[in-house]
Design a protein around this motif. Structure first.
Motif, PDB file in Angstrom:
ATOM      1  N   PHE A   1       5.164   1.536 -13.269  1.00 35.37           N
ATOM      2  CA  PHE A   1       3.816   0.966 -13.320  1.00 35.37           C
ATOM      3  C   PHE A   1       3.361   0.509 -11.940  1.00 35.37           C
ATOM      4  N   ARG A   2       4.196   0.717 -10.951  1.00 36.07           N
ATOM      5  CA  ARG A   2       3.900   0.230  -9.617  1.00 36.07           C
ATOM      6  C   ARG A   2       4.328   1.280  -8.595  1.00 36.07           C
ATOM      7  N   THR A   3       3.924   1.065  -7.384  1.00 31.77           N
ATOM      8  CA  THR A   3       4.258   2.005  -6.336  1.00 31.77           C
ATOM      9  C   THR A   3       5.734   1.883  -5.948  1.00 31.77           C
ATOM     10  N   MET A   4       6.217   2.755  -5.074  1.00 32.86           N
ATOM     11  CA  MET A   4       7.657   2.776  -4.802  1.00 32.86           C
ATOM     12  C   MET A   4       8.137   1.514  -4.069  1.00 32.86           C
ATOM     13  N   PRO A   5       9.399   1.163  -4.298  1.00 34.16           N
ATOM     14  CA  PRO A   5       9.939  -0.062  -3.690  1.00 34.16           C
ATOM     15  C   PRO A   5       9.811  -0.032  -2.164  1.00 34.16           C
ATOM     16  N   GLY A   6       9.429  -1.163  -1.601  1.00 33.44           N
ATOM     17  CA  GLY A   6       9.327  -1.259  -0.152  1.00 33.44           C
ATOM     18  C   GLY A   6       7.919  -1.025   0.367  1.00 33.44           C
ATOM     19  N   ALA A   7       7.124  -0.278  -0.410  1.00 36.97           N
ATOM     20  CA  ALA A   7       5.797   0.121   0.083  1.00 36.97           C
ATOM     21  C   ALA A   7       4.842  -1.066   0.199  1.00 36.97           C
ATOM     22  N   ILE A   8       4.922  -2.004  -0.750  1.00 40.38           N
ATOM     23  CA  ILE A   8       3.972  -3.120  -0.746  1.00 40.38           C
ATOM     24  C   ILE A   8       4.132  -3.939   0.532  1.00 40.38           C
ATOM     25  N   PHE A   9       5.385  -4.286   0.857  1.00 38.04           N
ATOM     26  CA  PHE A   9       5.628  -5.090   2.057  1.00 38.04           C
ATOM     27  C   PHE A   9       5.179  -4.339   3.313  1.00 38.04           C
ATOM     28  N   SER A  10       5.564  -3.064   3.414  1.00 38.50           N
ATOM     29  CA  SER A  10       5.227  -2.270   4.608  1.00 38.50           C
ATOM     30  C   SER A  10       3.724  -2.154   4.783  1.00 38.50           C
ATOM     31  N   ARG A  11       3.041  -1.750   3.702  1.00 34.64           N
ATOM     32  CA  ARG A  11       1.594  -1.506   3.816  1.00 34.64           C
ATOM     33  C   ARG A  11       0.838  -2.792   4.101  1.00 34.64           C
ATOM     34  N   THR A  12       1.213  -3.882   3.402  1.00 34.72           N
ATOM     35  CA  THR A  12       0.492  -5.134   3.583  1.00 34.72           C
ATOM     36  C   THR A  12       0.630  -5.625   5.018  1.00 34.72           C
ATOM     37  N   CYS A  13       1.848  -5.594   5.537  1.00 40.73           N
ATOM     38  CA  CYS A  13       2.051  -6.058   6.912  1.00 40.73           C
ATOM     39  C   CYS A  13       1.313  -5.151   7.886  1.00 40.73           C
TER      40      CYS A  13
END
Lengths: 131, 336
Positions: free
Chosen positions: B59-71
Motif C-alpha cells: 500500500f506504500r512505496t518501496m522501503p527507503g524511498a520516503i526518507f530519500s525523496r523527502t530529504c
C-alpha cells in the motif's frame, strides 16, 4: 475515520504500546489518536499464527515419519523460509533443499550441523533429535 | 537536556524522517508531510510472487524511498553507510552516539526483543533511531512505540545484521551538512511530492500498480474461492488485512495519513481545492477499512459464500474509482 471511531479492542500489543491512528475530529481536521487494537486485525494476526502452528505441526510429523530432515522442522519453527535460511547460513537454496532429505542430512559433517544449530539457537544434539 | 525527543508515528520510516529532521531544526516537519513529500502512497499487487505464502500486495512505496525523496526535495544531504562486519558497524554507531548524533538504523523485526512475540516475523525493512548507550544497552526511539525503549548490544547487532530479503547489512543513515528549509522550498517540495504521486497512481505502465492495481486485485479476489478453496483464500485475505491495517499504516492502508497530508498541504499552499482531494482519500480509507471488516467475516468463518467474496471485489472497484477521482483531481490542479 472519525476520532471517536478509533477502535480500542484487545490486542497482543495492548500491554506494551498503543499505536497511532489518523482520524478526523468534529470539524473534519485530521488529528492523531492512540488505539489499543482492532478486533479485525487481531483476527488476521491470529489466523497467521494458526497457519504457522499448523505448518510447524506438519513439519514435525514429516520429520518423525522420516519424510523430512530436522532442518526443515527448525526452519518452520523459526518462521523462516528457504530464502531466509539461505541468507543466514550462506548455503545455496538448492543445497538447503537437499539437506531437507533425511538421507542427506544423516551424512552432513559436524561443521554444517553447527552452522544450522547456531542459527536455530539450539545445540547440535537438539538439531539431530526432534521430539 | 535530552539528547533526542522521541516522536511517535504511525509508520516507522515516516517517523524516523520526521524525528531526525525535527532534531536538525526543521520544526514544521510532521509525519503526513514526510509521507506526502516522499510520495509514500502507492498500490501494487505483484502476481506470481508470494510473501509468507500469501499475495504480495503493498500500500506504500518501496522501503527507503520516503526518507530519500523527502530529504532530497528539501535540499537536505543524507549520509548512508552499510557494513560488512558487525564490529565496524557497532564502532561507527558508538562514535555517532558520542558525538550526540542520533542516527536512523534499518533493522529486522525478528530480533527486536522489545516487540511482543506475536509481531516478530522476519521483516527486514523496519526503521528506528538510536541515540544513546547505557553500559551494554542502546537507547532506542522506535517510532511506532509510545515510549523510548532499550535493547542489548547483542540483540541490536542481530537485528542490524538480520538476513534474508532486504537484509539491512548494518545500514545507518542520517542527515548531514547545513540544513535550512525555507517556506518556498517546502511549498515546492509538497507540489513535487503530489505530482510524483499522481504519476505513480495514474500513469504507471501495466495493470498491477497504481489505481489499476486495485482493479486487478478485485478480479483476483472474485476468483479466489473457486481457485484456492476457502482455507487458502482466507489466509490470503488475512494477509491483505495485515498489510493494510497492521501497525505502521495509520489505518486504511496509509490512506488516512495521505488525507491528513493533503489537509496540511492545503493550508501551506493556501489552496482550498486540495481539501476536496483529501475528502476523497478519507472516503477511500473508510472503504478500505470496510473491506477489511468484510474479509474478517470470511476468515472468521461467519460467511464464506461466493457472494461474500463478490462484495469485497465490488468494494475494491469503488475504491479504484474513488482514488482515481482523487488523483485525477490533483492532476487537474496543475500545481507548479
Amino acid at each position: 475515520m472519525k476520532k471517536n471511531d478509533i477502535p480500542q479492542d484487545d490486542s497482543a500489543l495492548a500491554d506494551i504500546s498503543r499505536e497511532i491512528c489518523y482520524a478526523q475530529n468534529e470539524s473534519g481536521e485530521y488529528e492523531t489518536g492512540l488505539s489499543k487494537g482492532w478486533e479485525v486485525k487481531k483476527a488476521a494476526l491470529d489466523l497467521a499464527w494458526e497457519d504457522v502452528h499448523d505448518r510447524i505441526a506438519l513439519a514435525k510429523k514429516q520429520v518423525l515419519n522420516g519424510e523430512k530432515s530436522p532442518v526443515y522442522f527448525y526452519m518452520e519453527l523459526k518462521l523462516m523460509d528457504v530464502q531466509i535460511l539461505a541468507g543466514y547460513t550462506g548455503f545455496y537454496k538448492w543445497t538447503i533443499k537437499r539437506h531437507f532429505k533425511p538421507s542427506v542430512f544423516a551424512k552432513l559433517p559436524v561443521v554444517k550441523l553447527e552452522v544450522y544449530a547456531k542459527i536455530f539457537d539450539i545445540t547440535v544434539d537438539e538439531l539431530k533429535n526432534v521430539q | 537536556m535530552s539528547k533526542y525527543n522521541h516522536i511517535q508515528s504511525a509508520h516507522c520510516e515516516n517517523g524516523v524522517t520526521t524525528g531526525l529532521l525535527q532534531h536538525h531544526g526543521v520544526n514544521f516537519m510532521t509525519e503526513p508531510l514526510a509521507f506526502g513529500i516522499g510520495s509514500g502512497l502507492f498500490y501494487i499487487h505483484i502476481p506470481f510472487l508470494k510473501i509468507n505464502n500469501g499475495p504480495a500486495i503493498a500500500f506504500r512505496t518501496m522501503p527507503g524511498a520516503i526518507f530519500s525523496r523527502t530529504c532530497k526535495s528539501l535540499g537536505i544531504k543524507i549520509k548512508r553507510v552499510k557494513f560488512k562486519d558487525s564490529a565496524t558497524a557497532q564502532k561507527f554507531l558508538d562514535e555517532k552516539i558520542q558525538n550526540n548524533t542520533p542516527v536512523g538504523c534499518q533493522v529486522g523485526v525478528f530480533h527486536l526483543t522489545y516487540f511482543p512475540k506475536e509481531y516478530r516475523f522476519h521483516f527486514n525493512a523496519h526503521n528506528l533511531i538510536v541515540f544513546d548507550k547505557k553500559e551494554d544497552e542502546y537507547v532506542v526511539s522506535d517510532p511506532v512505540m509510545e515510549n523510548i525503549t532499550q535493547i542489548s548490544s547483542y540483540d541490536l547487532d542481530r537485528a542490524r545484521f538480520a538476513k534474508g530479503p532486504l537484509a539491512p547489512k548494518g545500514h545507518i543513515y542520517f542527515p548531514e551538512g547545513n540544513i535550512d528549509v525555507s517556506k518556498e522550498i517546502l511549498k515546492k517540495a509538497i507540489i513535487k511530492g503530489i505530482n510524483r504521486n499522481v504519476r505513480d497512481m495514474l500513469y504507471i505502465p501495466g495493470n498491477i500498480a497504481g489505481v489499476k492495481g486495485i482493479k486487478f486485485t478485485s478480479k483476483k479476489i472474485r476468483s479466489w474461492k473457486d481457485k484456492l478453496g476457502v482455507k487458502t483464500a482466507s489466509l490470503y485475505l488475512g494477509q491483505i488485512v495485515r498489510m493494510q491495517e497492521e501497525i505502521g499504516t495509520g489505518g486504511g492502508g496509509f490512506r488516512f495519513i495521505y488525507a491528513a497530508f493533503l489537509q496540511q498541504a492545503a493550508e501551506i499552499l493556501e489552496d482550498k481545492r486540495l481539501l476536496e482531494a483529501s475528502n476523497l482519500m478519507s472516503k477511500s480509507g473508510d472503504l478500505w477499512r470496510m473491506s477489511a471488516m468484510k474479509m474478517a467475516s470470511i476468515f472468521k468463518g461467519r460467511n464464506q459464500d461466493q457472494k461474500a467474496f463478490d462484495v469485497i471485489a465490488d468494494l475494491y472497484l469503488e475504491i479504484y474509482k474513488t482514488e482515481k477521482a482523487a488523483f485525477t483531481l490533483l492532476k487537474k490542479l496543475k500545481l507548479s
